[in-house]
Design an enzyme around this catalytic site. Structure first.
Site, PDB file in Angstrom:
ATOM      1  N   ASP A  75      -4.207 -13.288   2.992  1.00  0.00           N
ATOM      2  CA  ASP A  75      -5.486 -12.851   3.581  1.00  0.00           C
ATOM      3  C   ASP A  75      -6.665 -13.180   2.664  1.00  0.00           C
ATOM      4  O   ASP A  75      -7.802 -12.795   2.944  1.00  0.00           O
ATOM      5  CB  ASP A  75      -5.469 -11.367   3.975  1.00  0.00           C
ATOM      6  CG  ASP A  75      -4.816 -10.471   2.951  1.00  0.00           C
ATOM      7  OD1 ASP A  75      -4.481 -10.945   1.848  1.00  0.00           O
ATOM      8  OD2 ASP A  75      -4.638  -9.264   3.259  1.00  0.00           O
ATOM      9  N   HIS A  97      -6.040  -7.416  -0.710  1.00  0.00           N
ATOM     10  CA  HIS A  97      -6.224  -5.976  -0.938  1.00  0.00           C
ATOM     11  C   HIS A  97      -5.419  -5.518  -2.145  1.00  0.00           C
ATOM     12  O   HIS A  97      -4.296  -5.990  -2.359  1.00  0.00           O
ATOM     13  CB  HIS A  97      -5.785  -5.194   0.305  1.00  0.00           C
ATOM     14  CG  HIS A  97      -6.481  -5.621   1.562  1.00  0.00           C
ATOM     15  ND1 HIS A  97      -5.940  -6.560   2.418  1.00  0.00           N
ATOM     16  CD2 HIS A  97      -7.683  -5.263   2.075  1.00  0.00           C
ATOM     17  CE1 HIS A  97      -6.774  -6.747   3.438  1.00  0.00           C
ATOM     18  NE2 HIS A  97      -7.844  -5.974   3.254  1.00  0.00           N
ATOM     19  N   ASP A 100      -2.305 -10.603  -2.749  1.00  0.00           N
ATOM     20  CA  ASP A 100      -2.918 -10.209  -1.468  1.00  0.00           C
ATOM     21  C   ASP A 100      -4.396  -9.878  -1.712  1.00  0.00           C
ATOM     22  O   ASP A 100      -4.768  -9.428  -2.804  1.00  0.00           O
ATOM     23  CB  ASP A 100      -2.179  -8.987  -0.914  1.00  0.00           C
ATOM     24  CG  ASP A 100      -2.631  -8.597   0.486  1.00  0.00           C
ATOM     25  OD1 ASP A 100      -1.948  -9.001   1.451  1.00  0.00           O
ATOM     26  OD2 ASP A 100      -3.655  -7.894   0.618  1.00  0.00           O
ATOM     27  N   HIS A 136       0.824  -1.227   0.000  1.00  0.00           N
ATOM     28  CA  HIS A 136       0.000   0.000   0.000  1.00  0.00           C
ATOM     29  C   HIS A 136       0.854   1.272   0.000  1.00  0.00           C
ATOM     30  O   HIS A 136       0.325   2.368  -0.214  1.00  0.00           O
ATOM     31  CB  HIS A 136      -0.958   0.030   1.200  1.00  0.00           C
ATOM     32  CG  HIS A 136      -1.948  -1.082   1.206  1.00  0.00           C
ATOM     33  ND1 HIS A 136      -2.774  -1.341   0.134  1.00  0.00           N
ATOM     34  CD2 HIS A 136      -2.239  -2.028   2.147  1.00  0.00           C
ATOM     35  CE1 HIS A 136      -3.537  -2.397   0.422  1.00  0.00           C
ATOM     36  NE2 HIS A 136      -3.223  -2.836   1.629  1.00  0.00           N
TER      37      HIS A 136
HETATM   38  C1  FKS Z   1     -11.404  -0.566   6.360  1.00  0.00           C
HETATM   39  C2  FKS Z   1     -10.380  -1.232   7.225  1.00  0.00           C
HETATM   40  C3  FKS Z   1      -9.008  -0.985   6.701  1.00  0.00           C
HETATM   41  C4  FKS Z   1      -6.861  -1.962   6.424  1.00  0.00           C
HETATM   42  C5  FKS Z   1      -6.458  -3.235   5.782  1.00  0.00           C
HETATM   43  C6  FKS Z   1      -4.988  -3.205   5.428  1.00  0.00           C
HETATM   44  C7  FKS Z   1      -4.589  -4.445   4.694  1.00  0.00           C
HETATM   45  C8  FKS Z   1      -3.091  -4.548   4.575  1.00  0.00           C
HETATM   46  C9  FKS Z   1      -2.601  -5.634   3.634  1.00  0.00           C
HETATM   47  C10 FKS Z   1      -1.069  -5.667   3.673  1.00  0.00           C
HETATM   48  F1  FKS Z   1      -0.597  -6.600   2.881  1.00  0.00           F
HETATM   49  F2  FKS Z   1      -0.556  -4.522   3.307  1.00  0.00           F
HETATM   50  F3  FKS Z   1      -0.653  -5.947   4.888  1.00  0.00           F
HETATM   51  N1  FKS Z   1      -8.164  -2.076   6.991  1.00  0.00           N
HETATM   52  N2  FKS Z   1     -12.719  -1.060   6.607  1.00  0.00           N
HETATM   53  O1  FKS Z   1      -3.084  -6.901   4.015  1.00  0.00           O
HETATM   54  O2  FKS Z   1      -3.030  -5.403   2.326  1.00  0.00           O
HETATM   55 ZN    ZN Z   2      -4.102  -7.488   2.439  1.00  0.00          ZN
END
Ligand code: FKS
Ligand code: ZN
Length: 341
Positions: free
Chosen positions: A284, A197, A195, A159
């Site tokens: 994840d 996200h 991932d 990110h």
């Molecule tokens: C919104 C909640 C926001 C943030 C999630 C971050 C995910 C991080 C990730 C990384 F690989 F970078 F660690 N939550 N409702 O898993 O993508």
């Molecule tokens: Zn993630």
């Protein structure tokens, strides 16, 4: 397969995050990397090496120098300003606001972030610097002719863009590794981000370039974090048009549809004739992940590894997310073992 790992990740430990309307223990914890390391050793994946220091220059060939300077001094400035607890970003500028960098540490935290999901604590700089060096050292293993390597990085990176942090990420370990390969003269590197996200930071860093292809399979940004990046029509800019490929998938996506998207991403990478592939390996996508909605089972990570193997390319795995603490180790090593066998 060699694993590169540093204990320095433990210096970065965030207490709480905002989850809905509650403060909960941060999902991105040191035990994540410890569990992966334990499982790497348990399955006998191969030697575990400490990182070699490739210096700050390898980091600033991806990230803006002023941003890296900020990361290094942020905790000191926060403490000097009377800050207690972790240093959180409060507000970040929108595109119609001033581009000026504020003097206040609170202002600078906002300026260099896109959300409040990556606070800074006493050991953050040491940990993120070490994570980048872990990725660089694993890239060097590939550059030395090995078929694969695993960068057991923490905190994650995808990110983080050239000059901002967010979503648990500070320095973009996968991007830094990819850049180090192109800096060594590699013509075409492909990054595959699996991932849950979208890897908005990695996409942004390479968006206008054709020497690094970015392909990502993730939760549709209409429904899922990071919300403002990851649509299928984001295909690149300028010389980079056609070298950014997004596969957004609906909430609840299961293994069948996910593996189809993987096959499509891999055929794009094949057509690109990449010289190496960097896998942003988040697990994840697992069915029991506490913050994500895909439904992959532990065995599906074996399929992921086997599919990657068919590319017959030097392959660098870089750890990203995954929050089901009792399964993260198995899901990561299944990917790596699936690749090796
Ligand atoms: C919104 C909640 C926001 C943030 C999630 C971050 C995910 C991080 C990730 C990384 F690989 F970078 F660690 N939550 N409702 O898993 O993508
Ligand atoms: Zn993630």
């Amino acid at each position: 397969m060699k694993t590169v790992y540093s204990d320095a990740h433990r210096e970065h430990r965030i207490e709480v995050e905002l989850y809905g309307s509650e403060l909960v223990p941060c999902f991105e914890q040191p035990v994540r990397a410890d569990s992966v390391l334990t499982q790497v050793i348990a399955v006998g994946l191969g030697p575990v090496l400490a990182p070699v220091d490739h210096g700050r220059r390898a980091i600033t060939s991806v990230h803006a120098a002023d941003y890296v300077d900020f990361l290094e001094v942020a905790w000191r400035d926060w403490v000097a300003a009377g800050g207690e607890g972790d240093a959180f970003s409060g507000c970040a500028p929108k595109s119609d606001m001033s581009r000026r960098v504020p003097a206040s540490i609170h202002g600078r935290l906002g300026y260099y972030s896109f959300d409040a999901g990556a606070p800074i604590t006493a050991g953050t700089w040491n940990a993120v610097y070490a994570a980048a060096q872990v990725a660089l050292t694993a890239a060097a293993v590939l550059a030395n002719g090995e078929a694969s390597a695993f960068a057991l990085c923490r905190p994650p990176g995808h990110h983080a863009s050239k000059a901002y942090l967010g979503g648990y990420c500070y320095l973009n370990n996968a991007a830094i590794a990819a850049q180090s390969l192109t800096d060594r003269g590699m013509k075409r590197a492909a990054i595959l981000d699996v991932d849950f996200h979208h890897g908005n930071g990695t996409q942004s860093i390479f968006y206008d370039r054709s020497d690094v292809l970015f392909a990502s399979i993730h939760g549709d940004p209409n429904d899922e974090y990071p919300y403002f990046s990851g649509h299928a029509d984001e295909t690149g800019a300028g010389p980079g048009v056609g070298f950014n490929v997004n596969f957004p998938l609906p909430p609840g996506t299961g293994p069948g549809r996910w593996l189809e998207a993987l096959a499509a991403a891999l055929s794009r990478i094949r057509a690109y004739r990449a010289d190496a592939i960097i896998v942003s390996l988040g697990v994840d996508t697992f069915e029991h992940d506490p913050i994500s909605s895909f439904k992959l089972r532990s065995d599906d990570y074996l399929r992921l590894g086997e599919a990657l193997r068919t590319l017959r390319l030097p392959t660098l795995f870089v750890l990203e997310g995954g929050y089901a603490l009792d399964a993260i180790g198995l899901n990561v090593t299944n990917t790596l073992v699936g690749f090796e066998t």
